[in-house]
Design an enzyme around this catalytic site. Sequence first.
Site, short mmCIF file in Angstrom:
data_model
loop_
_atom_site.label_atom_id
_atom_site.label_comp_id
_atom_site.label_asym_id
_atom_site.label_seq_id
_atom_site.Cartn_x
_atom_site.Cartn_y
_atom_site.Cartn_z
N HIS A 16 0.84 -1.19 0.00
CA HIS A 16 0.00 0.00 0.00
C HIS A 16 0.88 1.24 0.00
O HIS A 16 2.11 1.15 0.11
CB HIS A 16 -0.97 0.01 1.19
CG HIS A 16 -0.35 0.22 2.53
ND1 HIS A 16 -1.03 0.73 3.60
CD2 HIS A 16 0.90 -0.02 2.99
CE1 HIS A 16 -0.24 0.80 4.66
NE2 HIS A 16 0.94 0.35 4.31
N CYS A 25 5.85 6.06 4.75
CA CYS A 25 4.72 5.26 4.24
C CYS A 25 3.97 5.92 3.09
O CYS A 25 3.02 5.36 2.57
CB CYS A 25 3.76 4.91 5.38
SG CYS A 25 4.50 3.78 6.57
N HIS A 29 4.96 0.35 -0.40
CA HIS A 29 5.69 -0.63 0.40
C HIS A 29 4.71 -1.72 0.81
O HIS A 29 3.52 -1.62 0.56
CB HIS A 29 6.32 0.03 1.63
CG HIS A 29 5.31 0.58 2.59
ND1 HIS A 29 4.57 1.72 2.32
CD2 HIS A 29 4.88 0.12 3.78
CE1 HIS A 29 3.75 1.95 3.33
NE2 HIS A 29 3.92 0.99 4.24
N HIS A 31 3.57 -5.13 3.70
CA HIS A 31 3.61 -5.69 5.05
C HIS A 31 3.21 -7.17 5.00
O HIS A 31 2.43 -7.58 4.14
CB HIS A 31 2.63 -4.97 5.97
CG HIS A 31 2.94 -3.53 6.18
ND1 HIS A 31 3.96 -3.09 6.99
CD2 HIS A 31 2.35 -2.42 5.67
CE1 HIS A 31 3.99 -1.78 6.98
NE2 HIS A 31 3.03 -1.33 6.18
N HIS A 75 -1.06 -10.47 -1.69
CA HIS A 75 -0.23 -10.07 -2.83
C HIS A 75 -0.91 -9.06 -3.75
O HIS A 75 -0.74 -9.08 -4.96
CB HIS A 75 0.26 -11.30 -3.60
CG HIS A 75 1.35 -12.02 -2.86
ND1 HIS A 75 1.08 -12.90 -1.84
CD2 HIS A 75 2.69 -11.95 -2.97
CE1 HIS A 75 2.22 -13.36 -1.35
NE2 HIS A 75 3.22 -12.80 -2.01
N GLU A 136 0.39 -5.15 11.59
CA GLU A 136 1.10 -4.67 10.41
C GLU A 136 2.59 -5.02 10.49
O GLU A 136 3.21 -5.36 9.49
CB GLU A 136 0.91 -3.16 10.30
CG GLU A 136 1.49 -2.53 9.08
CD GLU A 136 1.17 -1.05 9.00
OE1 GLU A 136 0.02 -0.71 8.65
OE2 GLU A 136 2.05 -0.23 9.30
#
Length: 150
Positions: A16, A25, A29, A31, A75, A136
């Site tokens: 996201h 952020c 990137h 998680h 994914h 996260e």
Amino acid sequence: MSNIRITKQFSFETGHALYGYDGKCRNVHGHSYKLSVTVIGQPITDNDNVKFGMVIDFGDLKKIVKSEIVDVFDHATVFNKNTPHIELAKELKDRGHHVILVEYQPTSENMVIDFAEKIKKHLPSHINLHSLKLQETETSFAEWYASDNA
């Protein structure tokens, strides 16, 4: 009869970016999310029911969460469709990437609210969603509780 809480844990990988954010952020990137889903209800008391003694079959809960959350978000890259990230999303989609466009800033807080609504719609009427925990990172998570949102 006692109310019992049942929890099932899931994991998935999602990317996201937070449009307009003032930190790292803002960049795309990902998680390794961990999602804990807790429901509450009374164990089935009918001896003739194959699920006798269960609040809900863990397999049934797994089907709901996998179809609504894990299989959708795993994914994928999530963007707020009400931002200029829509252009990046289109480019990625055109290149065959799995992109999800949402109405909200894709923070853990907003994602856990979205997930709660998706899961609640599919639970049997005698089962209630009690809480969600969306982790996260190893040290950061958001939690949703039904009691806080009644």
